[in-house]
Design a protein around this motif. Structure first.
Motif, PDB file in Angstrom:
ATOM      1  N   TYR A 298       0.820  -1.218   0.000  1.00 26.04           N
ATOM      2  CA  TYR A 298       0.000   0.000   0.000  1.00 26.04           C
ATOM      3  C   TYR A 298       0.853   1.268   0.000  1.00 26.04           C
ATOM      4  CZ  TYR A 298      -3.614   3.323   1.509  1.00 26.04           C
ATOM      5  OH  TYR A 298      -4.466   4.398   1.595  1.00 26.04           O
ATOM      6  N   ASN A 299       1.932   1.244   0.750  1.00 23.72           N
ATOM      7  CA  ASN A 299       2.769   2.448   0.871  1.00 23.72           C
ATOM      8  C   ASN A 299       3.847   2.544  -0.214  1.00 23.72           C
ATOM      9  OD1 ASN A 299       1.489   3.523   3.211  1.00 23.72           O
ATOM     10  ND2 ASN A 299       2.544   2.005   4.468  1.00 23.72           N
ATOM     11  N   GLU A 300       3.800   1.652  -1.202  1.00 19.31           N
ATOM     12  CA  GLU A 300       4.797   1.666  -2.273  1.00 19.31           C
ATOM     13  C   GLU A 300       4.245   2.218  -3.593  1.00 19.31           C
ATOM     14  OE1 GLU A 300       7.070  -1.909  -2.796  1.00 19.31           O
ATOM     15  OE2 GLU A 300       7.235  -2.277  -0.630  1.00 19.31           O
ATOM     16  N   LEU A 301       3.002   2.664  -3.599  1.00 21.41           N
ATOM     17  CA  LEU A 301       2.369   3.068  -4.860  1.00 21.41           C
ATOM     18  C   LEU A 301       3.117   4.199  -5.558  1.00 21.41           C
ATOM     19  CD1 LEU A 301      -1.414   2.783  -3.987  1.00 21.41           C
ATOM     20  CD2 LEU A 301      -0.146   1.420  -5.652  1.00 21.41           C
ATOM     21  N   ASP A 302       3.597   5.173  -4.802  1.00 19.56           N
ATOM     22  CA  ASP A 302       4.322   6.280  -5.431  1.00 19.56           C
ATOM     23  C   ASP A 302       5.606   5.780  -6.086  1.00 19.56           C
ATOM     24  OD1 ASP A 302       3.094   9.066  -4.948  1.00 19.56           O
ATOM     25  OD2 ASP A 302       2.855   8.082  -3.015  1.00 19.56           O
ATOM     26  N   ARG A 303       6.273   4.863  -5.435  1.00 17.23           N
ATOM     27  CA  ARG A 303       7.512   4.325  -6.005  1.00 17.23           C
ATOM     28  C   ARG A 303       7.245   3.381  -7.175  1.00 17.23           C
ATOM     29  NH1 ARG A 303      11.128   1.424  -2.554  1.00 17.23           N
ATOM     30  NH2 ARG A 303       9.448   0.916  -1.115  1.00 17.23           N
ATOM     31  N   ILE A 304       6.125   2.651  -7.123  1.00 18.64           N
ATOM     32  CA  ILE A 304       5.741   1.819  -8.268  1.00 18.64           C
ATOM     33  C   ILE A 304       5.452   2.716  -9.468  1.00 18.64           C
ATOM     34  CG2 ILE A 304       3.953   0.287  -9.197  1.00 18.64           C
ATOM     35  CD1 ILE A 304       3.668  -0.902  -6.390  1.00 18.64           C
ATOM     36  N   LYS A 305       4.749   3.809  -9.221  1.00 18.03           N
ATOM     37  CA  LYS A 305       4.463   4.777 -10.287  1.00 18.03           C
ATOM     38  C   LYS A 305       5.756   5.324 -10.886  1.00 18.03           C
ATOM     39  CE  LYS A 305       4.091   8.768  -8.983  1.00 18.03           C
ATOM     40  NZ  LYS A 305       5.121   9.788  -8.646  1.00 18.03           N
ATOM     41  N   ASP A 306       6.705   5.676 -10.044  1.00 19.62           N
ATOM     42  CA  ASP A 306       7.978   6.206 -10.537  1.00 19.62           C
ATOM     43  C   ASP A 306       8.713   5.177 -11.391  1.00 19.62           C
ATOM     44  OD1 ASP A 306       7.514   8.577  -9.219  1.00 19.62           O
ATOM     45  OD2 ASP A 306       8.727   8.053  -7.454  1.00 19.62           O
ATOM     46  N   LEU A 307       8.697   3.926 -10.950  1.00 24.97           N
ATOM     47  CA  LEU A 307       9.359   2.857 -11.705  1.00 24.97           C
ATOM     48  C   LEU A 307       8.702   2.671 -13.068  1.00 24.97           C
ATOM     49  CD1 LEU A 307      11.319   0.500 -12.020  1.00 24.97           C
ATOM     50  CD2 LEU A 307       9.669  -0.937 -10.781  1.00 24.97           C
ATOM     51  N   LEU A 308       7.380   2.673 -13.107  1.00 22.02           N
ATOM     52  CA  LEU A 308       6.676   2.467 -14.377  1.00 22.02           C
ATOM     53  C   LEU A 308       6.906   3.632 -15.336  1.00 22.02           C
ATOM     54  CD1 LEU A 308       3.308   0.873 -13.186  1.00 22.02           C
ATOM     55  CD2 LEU A 308       5.328  -0.249 -14.142  1.00 22.02           C
ATOM     56  N   LEU A 309       6.967   4.816 -14.808  1.00 24.01           N
ATOM     57  CA  LEU A 309       7.290   5.965 -15.664  1.00 24.01           C
ATOM     58  C   LEU A 309       8.708   5.840 -16.212  1.00 24.01           C
ATOM     59  CD1 LEU A 309       5.696   8.899 -13.624  1.00 24.01           C
ATOM     60  CD2 LEU A 309       4.886   7.984 -15.804  1.00 24.01           C
ATOM     61  N   LYS A 310       9.633   5.396 -15.382  1.00 21.59           N
ATOM     62  CA  LYS A 310      11.017   5.215 -15.808  1.00 21.59           C
ATOM     63  C   LYS A 310      11.117   4.154 -16.909  1.00 21.59           C
ATOM     64  CE  LYS A 310      15.608   3.975 -14.008  1.00 21.59           C
ATOM     65  NZ  LYS A 310      16.371   3.586 -12.784  1.00 21.59           N
ATOM     66  N   LEU A 311      10.306   3.095 -16.783  1.00 20.46           N
ATOM     67  CA  LEU A 311      10.305   2.014 -17.765  1.00 20.46           C
ATOM     68  C   LEU A 311       9.431   2.324 -18.979  1.00 20.46           C
ATOM     69  CD1 LEU A 311      10.052  -1.082 -15.373  1.00 20.46           C
ATOM     70  CD2 LEU A 311      12.084  -0.289 -16.610  1.00 20.46           C
ATOM     71  N   LYS A 312       8.807   3.517 -18.955  1.00 17.84           N
ATOM     72  CA  LYS A 312       7.940   3.959 -20.054  1.00 17.84           C
ATOM     73  C   LYS A 312       6.761   3.005 -20.281  1.00 17.84           C
ATOM     74  CE  LYS A 312      11.303   6.679 -22.723  1.00 17.84           C
ATOM     75  NZ  LYS A 312      12.185   6.965 -21.593  1.00 17.84           N
ATOM     76  N   ALA A 313       6.163   2.572 -19.180  1.00 17.81           N
ATOM     77  CA  ALA A 313       4.956   1.739 -19.270  1.00 17.81           C
ATOM     78  C   ALA A 313       3.842   2.532 -19.948  1.00 17.81           C
ATOM     79  CB  ALA A 313       4.514   1.299 -17.881  1.00 17.81           C
ATOM     80  N   GLU A 314       3.054   1.842 -20.761  1.00 16.66           N
ATOM     81  CA  GLU A 314       1.981   2.516 -21.485  1.00 16.66           C
ATOM     82  C   GLU A 314       0.689   2.593 -20.697  1.00 16.66           C
ATOM     83  OE1 GLU A 314       2.177   1.822 -26.037  1.00 16.66           O
ATOM     84  OE2 GLU A 314       2.907  -0.047 -25.141  1.00 16.66           O
TER      85      GLU A 314
END
Length: 334
Positions: A155-171
């Motif tokens: 639950y408390n990792e959502l911001d970091r998951i978002k950052d990772l997906l942006l870095k990986l250029k997730a669509e």
């Protein structure tokens, strides 16, 4: 006559992961799983009922050796194809086949670091594999939707998951709430407060990062809320399982959706059409009894359309569904 729009087909219950939140308790292959020929015929039956969207899932669908035959058949029937995977079997050869048949991939990420994702999925190294395979899918032109199931552990990792997906250029990123199941510890379920804050977080993500990545919530989040204009699902018309969508298990059992445990019949001994078109099937949605609703849902002004939200969602202590509108109207009741 009931027209089918989409179907979820479990190719096998066999799985190479041990996810702590798996709703079907996947692992071992089920007894009497459908043959190649029966699945090929089933795809035709689904098409005959109007199905234009097929989701192939498991278990892990890529553990079935004949999976590519089903892509070929579904494509010939002009179906849009989605495959749900934990990603472990994806390699360059499989990705080429996915591209050939214009398959959309749903792939899971449940943590911002290996410690969390590997623990939730029960496989050491699955996090690093995800980071390797997602860019490969994008480079090959395979559209991938990353799915995150939110529970206490992440639950408390959502911001970091978002950052990772942006870095990986997730669509695309779909965020969903963990649901009660036999394998899940009750301590992993979100509280109502966490549920509402999650919806606020999704609305915030969509506003700030929606132009870089398509961010959506699943249909277990929402319902007639002041947040609705900021979320993906703008209007909730009630659960569509058994109305225009269906799920078939790997042994032929037919049910409304993968998260349900009931069976309307088995295609091993009853033609799919007879199950789908029967007025006795899917009564909970085709002939709903709103008087059976519990908690706040009983008195809600939206009950005749909403019908209590997602039937497999988390429940409040008085039996009502987790619901943004309920929280906004009468508050939390934990």
């Amino acid at each position: 006559m009931y027209k089918l729009y989409s179907a979820t087909l479990e190719l096998t219950r066999k799985c190479n992961a041990k996810c702590r939140h798996c709703i079907v308790n996947a692992g071992a292959e089920k007894d009497n799983e459908l043959s190649t020929e029966r699945i090929m015929n089933l795809l035709e039956e689904l098409s005959d009922e109007g199905c234009s969207n097929i989701v192939l899932t498991g278990g892990e669908p890529f553990l079935r050796e004949d999976w590519a035959l089903f892509l070929q058949k579904a494509k010939a029937l002009n179906m849009q194809i989605v495959m749900m995977t934990n990603g472990l079997k994806l390699d360059d050869n499989i990705i080429k086949i996915l591209k050939r048949f214009n398959v959309t991939i749903g792939i899971s990420l449940d943590g911002a670091e290996a410690k969390t994702h590997d623990m939730i999925r029960g496989v050491p190294g699955i996090f690093e594999h995800f980071k390797e395979v997602l860019p490969k899918l994008r480079k090959a032109g395979v559209y991938a939707v990353v799915a995150t199931t939110v529970m206490k552990s992440n639950y408390n990792e959502l911001d970091r998951i978002k950052d990772l997906l942006l870095k990986l250029k997730a669509e695309a990123w779909q965020i969903q709430v963990v649901k009660p199941c036999s394998r899940l510890l009750e301590s992993e379920l979100l509280s109502e407060q966490e549920y509402y804050k999650l919806a606020e977080k999704i609305a915030e993500f969509r506003q700030k990062y929606g132009k870089k990545m398509n961010i959506v919530e699943s249909d277990c989040i929402g319902y007639n809320s002041i947040l609705t204009p900021k979320l993906y699902i703008k209007e909730w018309a009630g659960c569509e399982c058994g109305i225009n969508s269906v799920s078939i298990e790997s042994d032929g059992n037919v049910k409304g959706c993968p998260n349900m445990n009931n069976s309307e019949g088995n295609i091993s001994n009853i033609p799919f059409r007879d199950i789908w078109q029967s007025h006795e099937s899917f009564k909970y949605n085709r002939k709903p009894n709103v008087d059976s609703l519990e908690g706040f849902c009983k008195q809600c002004e939206h009950k005749y359309v909403c019908r209590g939200g997602c039937p497999t969602n988390c429940k409040t202590k008085d039996g009502g569904a987790y619901c943004l509108h309920k929280i906004e109207t009468v508050g939390y009741n934990e």
